[in-house]
Every structure is written in structure tokens, then in C-alpha cells.
Motif scaffolding. Structure first.
Motif, PDB file in Angstrom:
ATOM      1  N   ASN A  12       0.841  -1.177   0.051  1.00  0.00           N
ATOM      2  CA  ASN A  12       0.009  -0.028  -0.090  1.00  0.00           C
ATOM      3  C   ASN A  12       0.837   1.301  -0.053  1.00  0.00           C
ATOM      4  O   ASN A  12       0.467   2.437  -0.363  1.00  0.00           O
ATOM      5  CB  ASN A  12      -1.015  -0.011   1.171  1.00  0.00           C
ATOM      6  N   GLN A  13       2.095   1.059   0.618  1.00  0.00           N
ATOM      7  CA  GLN A  13       3.051   2.254   0.631  1.00  0.00           C
ATOM      8  C   GLN A  13       3.454   2.734  -0.702  1.00  0.00           C
ATOM      9  O   GLN A  13       3.371   3.755  -1.242  1.00  0.00           O
ATOM     10  CB  GLN A  13       4.126   2.093   1.286  1.00  0.00           C
ATOM     11  N   LEU A  14       3.769   1.629  -1.505  1.00  0.00           N
ATOM     12  CA  LEU A  14       4.123   1.965  -3.124  1.00  0.00           C
ATOM     13  C   LEU A  14       3.022   2.562  -3.988  1.00  0.00           C
ATOM     14  O   LEU A  14       3.180   3.472  -4.633  1.00  0.00           O
ATOM     15  CB  LEU A  14       4.693   0.571  -3.450  1.00  0.00           C
ATOM     16  N   ARG A  15       1.708   2.006  -3.451  1.00  0.00           N
ATOM     17  CA  ARG A  15       0.713   2.718  -4.374  1.00  0.00           C
ATOM     18  C   ARG A  15       0.487   4.166  -3.749  1.00  0.00           C
ATOM     19  O   ARG A  15       0.439   4.879  -4.780  1.00  0.00           O
ATOM     20  CB  ARG A  15      -0.567   1.881  -3.893  1.00  0.00           C
ATOM     21  N   TYR A  16       0.815   4.292  -2.559  1.00  0.00           N
ATOM     22  CA  TYR A  16       0.663   5.706  -2.126  1.00  0.00           C
ATOM     23  C   TYR A  16       1.761   6.592  -2.849  1.00  0.00           C
ATOM     24  O   TYR A  16       1.158   7.647  -3.298  1.00  0.00           O
ATOM     25  CB  TYR A  16       0.807   5.986  -0.494  1.00  0.00           C
ATOM     26  N   PRO A  70      -0.075  -1.764  -7.019  1.00  0.00           N
ATOM     27  CA  PRO A  70       1.324  -2.392  -7.578  1.00  0.00           C
ATOM     28  C   PRO A  70       1.231  -3.926  -7.642  1.00  0.00           C
ATOM     29  O   PRO A  70       1.408  -4.305  -8.686  1.00  0.00           O
ATOM     30  CB  PRO A  70       2.143  -1.876  -6.659  1.00  0.00           C
ATOM     31  N   ALA A  71       0.727  -4.587  -6.591  1.00  0.00           N
ATOM     32  CA  ALA A  71       0.516  -6.203  -6.787  1.00  0.00           C
ATOM     33  C   ALA A  71      -0.534  -6.558  -8.069  1.00  0.00           C
ATOM     34  O   ALA A  71      -0.310  -7.468  -8.460  1.00  0.00           O
ATOM     35  CB  ALA A  71       0.050  -6.960  -5.681  1.00  0.00           C
ATOM     36  N   ASP A  72      -1.474  -5.896  -8.306  1.00  0.00           N
ATOM     37  CA  ASP A  72      -2.309  -5.912  -9.273  1.00  0.00           C
ATOM     38  C   ASP A  72      -1.561  -6.121 -10.790  1.00  0.00           C
ATOM     39  O   ASP A  72      -1.783  -6.948 -11.596  1.00  0.00           O
ATOM     40  CB  ASP A  72      -3.616  -4.927  -9.462  1.00  0.00           C
ATOM     41  N   VAL A  73      -0.817  -5.049 -10.846  1.00  0.00           N
ATOM     42  CA  VAL A  73      -0.200  -4.955 -11.956  1.00  0.00           C
ATOM     43  C   VAL A  73       1.012  -5.994 -12.282  1.00  0.00           C
ATOM     44  O   VAL A  73       1.374  -6.795 -13.064  1.00  0.00           O
ATOM     45  CB  VAL A  73       0.309  -3.466 -12.621  1.00  0.00           C
ATOM     46  N   ALA A  74       1.847  -6.189 -11.080  1.00  0.00           N
ATOM     47  CA  ALA A  74       2.875  -7.008 -11.045  1.00  0.00           C
ATOM     48  C   ALA A  74       2.413  -8.390 -11.269  1.00  0.00           C
ATOM     49  O   ALA A  74       2.848  -9.300 -12.176  1.00  0.00           O
ATOM     50  CB  ALA A  74       3.654  -6.933  -9.418  1.00  0.00           C
ATOM     51  N   CYS A  75       1.193  -8.886 -10.798  1.00  0.00           N
ATOM     52  CA  CYS A  75       0.777 -10.430 -11.070  1.00  0.00           C
ATOM     53  C   CYS A  75      -0.065 -10.361 -12.428  1.00  0.00           C
ATOM     54  O   CYS A  75       0.114 -11.409 -12.957  1.00  0.00           O
ATOM     55  CB  CYS A  75      -0.258 -10.787  -9.801  1.00  0.00           C
ATOM     56  N   GLY A  76      -0.455  -9.187 -13.046  1.00  0.00           N
ATOM     57  CA  GLY A  76      -1.047  -9.205 -14.239  1.00  0.00           C
ATOM     58  C   GLY A  76       0.082  -9.262 -15.251  1.00  0.00           C
ATOM     59  O   GLY A  76       0.180 -10.037 -16.204  1.00  0.00           O
ATOM     60  N   ALA A  77       1.491  -8.715 -14.803  1.00  0.00           N
ATOM     61  CA  ALA A  77       2.702  -8.910 -15.739  1.00  0.00           C
ATOM     62  C   ALA A  77       3.135 -10.196 -15.514  1.00  0.00           C
ATOM     63  O   ALA A  77       3.493 -10.769 -16.757  1.00  0.00           O
ATOM     64  CB  ALA A  77       3.710  -7.818 -15.442  1.00  0.00           C
ATOM     65  N   ILE A  78       3.174 -11.020 -14.524  1.00  0.00           N
ATOM     66  CA  ILE A  78       3.575 -12.295 -14.593  1.00  0.00           C
ATOM     67  C   ILE A  78       2.464 -13.025 -15.564  1.00  0.00           C
ATOM     68  O   ILE A  78       3.090 -13.851 -16.285  1.00  0.00           O
ATOM     69  CB  ILE A  78       3.614 -12.730 -13.309  1.00  0.00           C
ATOM     70  N   LEU A  79       1.567 -13.001 -15.394  1.00  0.00           N
ATOM     71  CA  LEU A  79       0.521 -13.845 -15.899  1.00  0.00           C
ATOM     72  C   LEU A  79       0.651 -13.544 -17.574  1.00  0.00           C
ATOM     73  O   LEU A  79       0.652 -14.692 -18.355  1.00  0.00           O
ATOM     74  CB  LEU A  79      -1.018 -13.468 -15.670  1.00  0.00           C
ATOM     75  N   GLY A  80       0.634 -12.296 -17.974  1.00  0.00           N
ATOM     76  CA  GLY A  80       0.951 -11.912 -19.301  1.00  0.00           C
ATOM     77  C   GLY A  80       2.339 -12.487 -19.832  1.00  0.00           C
ATOM     78  O   GLY A  80       2.282 -12.979 -20.855  1.00  0.00           O
ATOM     79  N   THR A  81       3.354 -12.552 -19.005  1.00  0.00           N
ATOM     80  CA  THR A  81       4.600 -13.117 -19.387  1.00  0.00           C
ATOM     81  C   THR A  81       4.294 -14.488 -19.689  1.00  0.00           C
ATOM     82  O   THR A  81       5.155 -14.954 -20.567  1.00  0.00           O
ATOM     83  CB  THR A  81       5.549 -12.779 -18.289  1.00  0.00           C
ATOM     84  N   MET A  82       3.691 -15.342 -18.743  1.00  0.00           N
ATOM     85  CA  MET A  82       3.573 -16.585 -18.889  1.00  0.00           C
ATOM     86  C   MET A  82       2.881 -17.058 -20.091  1.00  0.00           C
ATOM     87  O   MET A  82       3.253 -17.983 -20.873  1.00  0.00           O
ATOM     88  CB  MET A  82       3.020 -17.233 -17.734  1.00  0.00           C
ATOM     89  N   VAL A  83       1.791 -16.284 -20.479  1.00  0.00           N
ATOM     90  CA  VAL A  83       0.872 -16.433 -21.726  1.00  0.00           C
ATOM     91  C   VAL A  83       1.889 -16.216 -22.911  1.00  0.00           C
ATOM     92  O   VAL A  83       1.805 -16.967 -23.988  1.00  0.00           O
ATOM     93  CB  VAL A  83      -0.300 -15.620 -21.433  1.00  0.00           C
TER      94      VAL A  83
END
Length: 185
Positions: free
Chosen positions: A1-5, A150-163
Motif C-alpha cells: 500500500n505504501q508503494l501505491r501511495y 502495484p501487486a495487481d499490475v505485478a501479478c498481471g505482468a507475470i500472467l501476461g509473461t507466462m501466456v
């Protein structure tokens, strides 16, 4: 949450406030993908059409898995739907759907980026830095405008990378741009 802030609330500028919301809208980035849909078949003929088909398949998989499978499973509210963040967030665009984990924008663009890297990166060295910078900018902008953590986009990036790596691998092994060269040898 700190990084999002920090990204959403503390680090902002007038220029970024005007530019980064554009990365949320398909009308802004669709011309890039439309150009690829035009140039690939023109340059590589039938292999280029297959390339485009796999590019769209990559998008379809990342979008479906992120939006229709994972978001309903995790039920994680976007920061713009979290009332406890109302005084420590800036919302520069419409909030979007209720749930935000993982980010579909991040998964889609990282998927297409890694697909392009896997299929074109050996031929065009500039594809890797340009595709990753584009996907990262799209992902970063989702946090900046207030619609994702930030975790939303980080996990989205991981999913996208795998696919993207998977569809790139399949394309290269069955329809790759090098296939014609291999047949001629």
C-alpha cells in the motif's frame, strides 16, 4: 500500500496527469496494434497472418484469465473502490469494474509484449526494450491513475509473461517466421 501511495498520491506532475491516463484507453494504444496487424501480413504473408492470429490469441487468453477467472475468484477491490483510501488517493479516470486483481491491462500488454519478443526479438533487437517499456508504462499508469495496486499490475505482468512466452513458443515451433528459411535449406 505504501508503494501505491507513492506512485498514485506522492509522485505526480501536471504532465504525467495529462499523459498517463491515455494509457488506460484503447483508442490510444490500438493504433500500435493495428499497425502490427497491417505490417506483419504485408511483410511475412501467410506467416504474418498466423503471427497476427497468435497475437490476438495471446490477448484473448490474458484478458479472459485475468478478467473472467482470476478477478471473480480473488474479489480484491480496486483502490478506487476502497473507502478507507478516499483521502489518500487520486483518481484520474473512471474507476472501472469492482475488482482489480490482477490487472487486465498489465496482463494483456505484457502478454502481447512477450509474444512479440519471443517471435520477433531475434530478428529485431529493438523489440525487447520497446515492447517491455510499452507494457511497463501501461502497467505503471494503472497505479498512477488510481485504479490498481502495484501487486495487481505485478501479478498481471507475470500472467501476461507466462501466456506471451507460451504462445510465442507455440508460434515459433509451428508457424514461425523462420519456417520458410528452414524449409529452403
Amino acid at each position: 500500500n505504501q508503494l501505491r501511495y507513492i506512485i498514485n498520491f506522492a509522485w505526480h506532475s501536471t504532465i504525467a496527469d495529462r499523459v498517463l491516463p491515455l494509457f488506460r484507453y484503447p483508442l490510444f494504444w490500438t493504433p500500435v496494434y493495428a499497425f502490427l496487424a497491417f505490417i506483419m501480413p504485408k511483410k511475412y504473408k501467410m506467416q504474418g497472418l498466423w503471427w497476427c492470429l497468435f497475437f490476438v490469441l495471446t490477448f484473448a487468453i490474458t484478458d479472459y484469465v485475468s478478467a473472467s477467472v482470476l478477478k471473480p475468484f480473488f474479489h480484491r477491490f480496486r483502490p478506487c473502490h476502497n473507502p478507507s483510501l478516499a483521502t489518500v488517493r487520486r483518481l484520474l479516470v473512471d474507476c472501472g469494474g469492482e475488482y482489480g486483481f490482477p490487472s487486465s491491462h498489465a496482463s494483456n500488454h505484457f502478454g502481447m509484449a512477450w509474444y512479440a519478443i519471443a517471435t520477433l526479438g531475434n530478428r529485431y533487437k529493438w523489440v525487447l526494450p520497446v515492447a517491455l517499456a510499452w507494457a511497463a508504462l501501461v502497467a505503471y499508469s494503472q497505479v498512477y491513475v488510481g485504479v490498481h495496486y502495484p501487486a495487481d499490475v505485478a501479478c498481471g505482468a507475470i500472467l501476461g509473461t507466462m501466456v506471451g512466452c507460451s504462445t510465442g513458443f507455440l508460434f515459433n515451433n509451428y508457424f514461425g517466421l523462420e519456417a520458410k528459411t528452414k524449409l529452403q535449406q
